[in-house]
Design a protein around this motif. Structure first.
Motif, PDB file in Angstrom:
ATOM      1  N   GLU A   1       0.833  -1.196   0.000  1.00 11.33           N
ATOM      2  CA  GLU A   1       0.000   0.000   0.000  1.00 11.33           C
ATOM      3  C   GLU A   1       0.882   1.266   0.000  1.00 11.33           C
ATOM      4  O   GLU A   1       0.588   2.233  -0.681  1.00 11.33           O
ATOM      5  CB  GLU A   1      -0.915  -0.019   1.227  1.00 11.33           C
ATOM      6  CG  GLU A   1      -1.936   1.091   1.289  1.00 11.33           C
ATOM      7  CD  GLU A   1      -2.941   1.047   0.120  1.00 11.33           C
ATOM      8  OE1 GLU A   1      -3.086   0.002  -0.515  1.00 11.33           O
ATOM      9  OE2 GLU A   1      -3.567   2.089  -0.124  1.00 11.33           O
TER      10      GLU A   1
ATOM     11  N   ARG B   1       1.831   6.079  -1.212  1.00  8.97           N
ATOM     12  CA  ARG B   1       0.711   5.305  -1.751  1.00  8.97           C
ATOM     13  C   ARG B   1       0.421   5.644  -3.216  1.00  8.97           C
ATOM     14  O   ARG B   1      -0.736   5.679  -3.632  1.00  8.97           O
ATOM     15  CB  ARG B   1      -0.549   5.541  -0.900  1.00  8.97           C
ATOM     16  CG  ARG B   1      -0.296   5.304   0.561  1.00  8.97           C
ATOM     17  CD  ARG B   1      -1.448   5.739   1.430  1.00  8.97           C
ATOM     18  NE  ARG B   1      -2.576   4.825   1.290  1.00  8.97           N
ATOM     19  CZ  ARG B   1      -3.755   5.053   1.869  1.00  8.97           C
ATOM     20  NH1 ARG B   1      -3.954   6.140   2.566  1.00  8.97           N
ATOM     21  NH2 ARG B   1      -4.733   4.185   1.732  1.00  8.97           N
TER      22      ARG B   1
ATOM     23  N   THR C   1      -6.611  -1.039  -4.694  1.00  9.68           N
ATOM     24  CA  THR C   1      -5.746  -0.638  -3.573  1.00  9.68           C
ATOM     25  C   THR C   1      -6.337  -1.106  -2.247  1.00  9.68           C
ATOM     26  O   THR C   1      -7.471  -1.577  -2.188  1.00  9.68           O
ATOM     27  CB  THR C   1      -5.595   0.892  -3.530  1.00  9.68           C
ATOM     28  OG1 THR C   1      -6.887   1.470  -3.408  1.00  9.68           O
ATOM     29  CG2 THR C   1      -4.908   1.427  -4.772  1.00  9.68           C
ATOM     30  N   SER C   2      -5.540  -0.953  -1.183  1.00 12.02           N
ATOM     31  CA  SER C   2      -5.954  -1.277   0.200  1.00 12.02           C
ATOM     32  C   SER C   2      -6.530  -2.678   0.315  1.00 12.02           C
ATOM     33  O   SER C   2      -7.541  -2.894   0.956  1.00 12.02           O
ATOM     34  CB  SER C   2      -6.997  -0.274   0.704  1.00 12.02           C
ATOM     35  OG  SER C   2      -6.499   1.025   0.644  1.00 12.02           O
TER      36      SER C   2
ATOM     37  N   SER D   1      -6.998  -6.284   1.640  1.00 10.39           N
ATOM     38  CA  SER D   1      -6.678  -7.039   2.848  1.00 10.39           C
ATOM     39  C   SER D   1      -6.886  -8.537   2.646  1.00 10.39           C
ATOM     40  O   SER D   1      -6.482  -9.343   3.470  1.00 10.39           O
ATOM     41  CB  SER D   1      -7.531  -6.547   4.021  1.00 10.39           C
ATOM     42  OG  SER D   1      -8.887  -6.771   3.747  1.00 10.39           O
TER      43      SER D   1
ATOM     44  N   ARG E   1     -11.293  -4.835  -0.141  1.00 15.14           N
ATOM     45  CA  ARG E   1     -10.587  -3.585   0.143  1.00 15.14           C
ATOM     46  C   ARG E   1     -11.011  -3.087   1.509  1.00 15.14           C
ATOM     47  O   ARG E   1     -12.194  -3.020   1.812  1.00 15.14           O
ATOM     48  CB  ARG E   1     -10.910  -2.530  -0.907  1.00 15.14           C
ATOM     49  CG  ARG E   1     -10.559  -2.953  -2.317  1.00 15.14           C
ATOM     50  CD  ARG E   1     -10.840  -1.826  -3.293  1.00 15.14           C
ATOM     51  NE  ARG E   1     -10.010  -0.678  -2.995  1.00 15.14           N
ATOM     52  CZ  ARG E   1     -10.432   0.582  -2.999  1.00 15.14           C
ATOM     53  NH1 ARG E   1     -11.683   0.862  -3.248  1.00 15.14           N
ATOM     54  NH2 ARG E   1      -9.597   1.575  -2.715  1.00 15.14           N
ATOM     55  N   LYS E   2     -10.031  -2.758   2.324  1.00 17.02           N
ATOM     56  CA  LYS E   2     -10.343  -2.258   3.663  1.00 17.02           C
ATOM     57  C   LYS E   2     -10.386  -0.732   3.583  1.00 17.02           C
ATOM     58  O   LYS E   2      -9.352  -0.083   3.386  1.00 17.02           O
ATOM     59  CB  LYS E   2      -9.256  -2.708   4.636  1.00 17.02           C
ATOM     60  CG  LYS E   2      -9.668  -2.588   6.066  1.00 17.02           C
ATOM     61  CD  LYS E   2      -8.599  -3.225   6.925  1.00 17.02           C
ATOM     62  CE  LYS E   2      -8.849  -2.973   8.394  1.00 17.02           C
ATOM     63  NZ  LYS E   2      -7.696  -3.397   9.183  1.00 17.02           N
TER      64      LYS E   2
ATOM     65  N   LEU F   1      -2.371  -4.510   1.859  1.00 11.15           N
ATOM     66  CA  LEU F   1      -2.115  -4.096   3.244  1.00 11.15           C
ATOM     67  C   LEU F   1      -1.322  -5.211   3.932  1.00 11.15           C
ATOM     68  O   LEU F   1      -1.380  -6.369   3.505  1.00 11.15           O
ATOM     69  CB  LEU F   1      -3.441  -3.874   3.969  1.00 11.15           C
ATOM     70  CG  LEU F   1      -4.296  -2.727   3.416  1.00 11.15           C
ATOM     71  CD1 LEU F   1      -5.692  -2.759   4.041  1.00 11.15           C
ATOM     72  CD2 LEU F   1      -3.627  -1.384   3.689  1.00 11.15           C
TER      73      LEU F   1
END
Lengths: 255, 430
Positions: free
Chosen positions: A118, A126, A142-143, A145, A158-159, A178
């Motif tokens: 990330e 980022r 992105t992001s 988890s 995605r978180k 992440l």
């Protein structure tokens, strides 16, 4: 066989960085290391390569000191290493970094998935994954988890701030993960020994034919001091002190 | 067992002993694997910080010129502390720093030195795996044939334990038992950063020259002593104690060390410095009689601290040079022996030839000298009292120095007879 690429950054170990009394930064005694979260990106690429039946590759962009990173990166599982070497990397911004990485990915050509962390443990900007995706015109997630791959479809969780979003994309894609995506294992003896024998390609940056002039110039890096409130609650009963503390914390918006 | 899983020699520990052994073996074309527990060689080490150059010369002539060394020691110092008083002796020999010849000794920082030496071994062709802890030795038909780290097994004709004092590998091989408190000291050390110029001014040094100082009387009477070494732009200051005695005092080692740092004769040397490193480590204290009865078995050798190769005479401590020598001796034995059964006996011969065992035997008497009651409190105090007496001018009629000294001996709870005995013991051990 297609490649699953993990991009990683060789950064200065923050444990060795010293901030001088005049707030200037001293990195003279700092050693390099693989950016912490990138270890998870590497592990994600190795796992994805197993699922996809592809070949995992660790890709990095950096100056001469980056050579040291390859043995460490390869001991973490990738089948191959690739290093875009240039003295220009030190002043590269996210745009230049992404351009270099994307150009290398195009050069490698048969790539089905690119992993980044990330953010890097030094700048945490980022930007790398989204910019690579933009240059390649691939979907970017992105992001992430959690992820699943089935055929050529990738499902990622995605978180976000306060919710989890599940998305589906078709490969090829760029994914930034992440740290909770996996437990990056500490390499064992055989993995460390095998790393020295894995193939490494060095790409001279000039071969890529890209413009290395950054759009952002770093003019200064210095430490900062947090102004502390220095409030000591020493009077009264413990219960009152706790209440008072809670009141302060509420006032500060901590609670 | 595939080709990839077997080496001629596996060395556990990439300190001076391990790397010297690896360097020598790899130079002769042996396949060598060094396994280091730290993330980099030297990262797990704490050493006072002096290195005798001859050992590096023995490994390869001229190697010292590119080594990661700090300052050439030209000032040998001894300091006796008592209360807030002190006596200092400074032996200065500029000749220790003359050009053309290898200077006798250097101050060093182990994190740099060990990393450099391991790199040299790698350049010779040895393999280095860092961040790996060896958990078990693999034994077959009474021979050690390899090591186990996590789930991985790796095999070798000979496994060399270069894993330092309190060697777990030697314990696993059944050659030593768990550590005994009276055979080791606990060393604590700080590295305090100061500008090179400041160090040179405070210690009266020329550029590149260094001081090595042994300090007696800084351990609250506990068997032990202090040391101070000047590095390029830092000072290594430390203390070694017998842990059992320290526990009886009810004071932590850290507290005693803090008092030592604040001593009026020590503090000005450190003033304005920044502590950049704090470490603690065990130090083998038993000398010749601390060497285990057996330091090999078939397929297995012990080198360096693991084998107890440390000489402490009170005025100097040698460990790194002996470690390197023993590493070289082990390598020579492995190269010369026709089969694994011969390696161990050959190693003992090489140790004799390279003069480790004779040197340790010769220094054995110091162990008793250093056991003398009163050496760590009463005697430094007496010395300071005598100097006080000598330099006191108060307008009175000075007494007979002889009588005064006799009185001071008595006041310090010592007797002339004790001092004569101590002197004899000292002379005998020389």
């Amino acid at each position: 066989m297609s490649y699953i690429i993990a991009c990683y950054k060789w950064v200065v170990d923050e444990a060795d960085i010293r901030i001088n009394p005049d707030l200037s930064i001293d990195t003279k005694k700092s050693k390099g290391k693989i950016s912490d979260y990138d270890k998870n990106a590497i592990e994600a690429a190795v796992q994805a390569a197993n699922i996809l039946g592809g070949k995992s590759l660790g890709l990095t962009f950096g100056g001469p000191e980056t050579r040291l990173s390859l043995k460490d990166a390869l001991s973490r599982g990738p089948a191959e290493g690739c290093w875009i070497s240039t003295g220009e990397a030190a002043k590269a911004d996210a745009a230049v970094t992404a351009k270099a990485l994307a150009a290398a990915i195009q050069k490698i050509s048969d790539v089905s998935l690119v992993f980044c962390a990330e953010g890097a443990s030094d700048t945490y900007a980022r930007q790398t994954a989204p910019r690579i995706g933009a240059i390649l015109d691939w979907p970017v997630v992105t992001s992430v988890s959690k992820l699943d791959i089935e055929g050529s479809t990738l499902t990622a969780v995605r978180k976000l701030d306060d919710c989890l979003q599940t998305v589906k994309v078709d490969l090829p894609a760029v994914v930034s993960v992440l740290p909770e995506i996996n437990d990056a294992p500490i390499p064992g003896l055989k993995a460390v020994l095998a790393a020295g024998k894995k193939p490494v390609t060095e790409i001279k940056a000039e071969e890529l034919g890209i413009d290395f002039s950054p759009k952002t110039d770093v003019t200064e890096i210095k430490g900062y001091l947090m102004n502390r409130k220095n409030i000591i609650l020493s009077e009264g009963e413990a219960a009152d002190k706790v209440k008072e503390l809670a009141a302060y914390l509420r006032k500060e918006g901590v609670l | 067992m595939s080709e990839e899983e077997k080496f001629d020699v596996i060395i556990i520990g990439a300190g001076p002993a391990g790397s010297s052994c690896a360097y020598t073996l790899a130079r002769e074309g042996k396949s060598v694997l060094m396994i280091e527990r730290g993330d980099t060689p030297g990262s797990k080490n704490v050493t006072g910080g002096r290195f005798y150059t001859y050992a590096l010369e023995m490994l390869d002539s001229g190697l010292y010129e590119e080594a990661a060394l700090e300052r050439k020691v030209t000032h040998e110092q001894i300091m006796l502390l008592s209360g807030d008083r002190s006596i200092s002796i400074d032996y200065h020999e500029p000749g220790f720093n003359t050009g053309g010849e290898a200077p006798m000794s250097y101050t060093i920082l182990r994190a740099n030195f060990d990393e450099w030496l391991a790199e040299k071994a790698e350049e010779m062709g040895a393999m280095l795996a860092c961040g790996i802890r060896v958990e078990e030795l693999i034994e077959r038909d009474g021979k050690i044939v390899g090591v186990r780290a996590g789930e991985d097994e790796m095999y070798a004709d000979v496994v060399v334990a270069a894993d330092g004092v309190n060697s777990f590998m030697a314990q696993k091989a059944g050659l030593i038992k768990d550590i005994e408190a009276h055979t080791v000291g606990v060393g604590v050390k700080e590295v305090i950063e100061l500008p090179a110029r400041t160090i040179e001014e405070r210690f009266n040094l020329k550029e590149g020259e260094g001081a090595a100082r042994m300090i007696l009387g800084c351990t609250e009477g506990i068997h032990g002593g202090g040391f101070l070494y000047t590095n390029q732009d830092s000072i290594s200051l430390g203390c070694v104690f017998m842990p059992a005695k320290a526990a009886e005092r009810g004071k932590t080692i850290h507290e005693i060390f803090q008092d030592f740092k604040m001593h009026p004769s020590i503090h000005p040397l450190l003033q304005g410095g920044l502590t950049v490193e704090y470490g603690a480590h065990l130090v083998s204290e038993a000398g010749y009689r601390g060497i285990p009865r057996k330091i090999y078995r078939e397929g297995f050798l012990m080198v360096g601290d693991a084998a107890g190769f440390v000489i402490n005479t009170g005025y100097s401590i040698r460990g790194i040079d002996l470690a390197m020598l023993s590493g070289i001796a082990a390598a020579r034995a492995i190269i010369d022996a026709e089969n694994t059964a011969e390696v161990g006996p050959q190693y003992l011969k090489e140790l004799d030839e390279i003069k480790i065992i004779p040197a340790m035997k010769a220094a054995d008497g110091f162990f008793d000298v250093l056991e003398t009651p009163g050496l760590y409190d009463k005697m430094p105090n007496l010395a300071n009292d005598v100097f006080n007496n000598l330099f006191t001018v108060d307008g009175g009629v000075p007494g007979s120095i002889k009588k005064d000294v006799m009185r001071l001996i008595k006041e310090n709870g010592l007797s002339m007879w004790q001092l004569i005995k101590f002197g004899l013991k000292g002379v005998k051990s020389l």
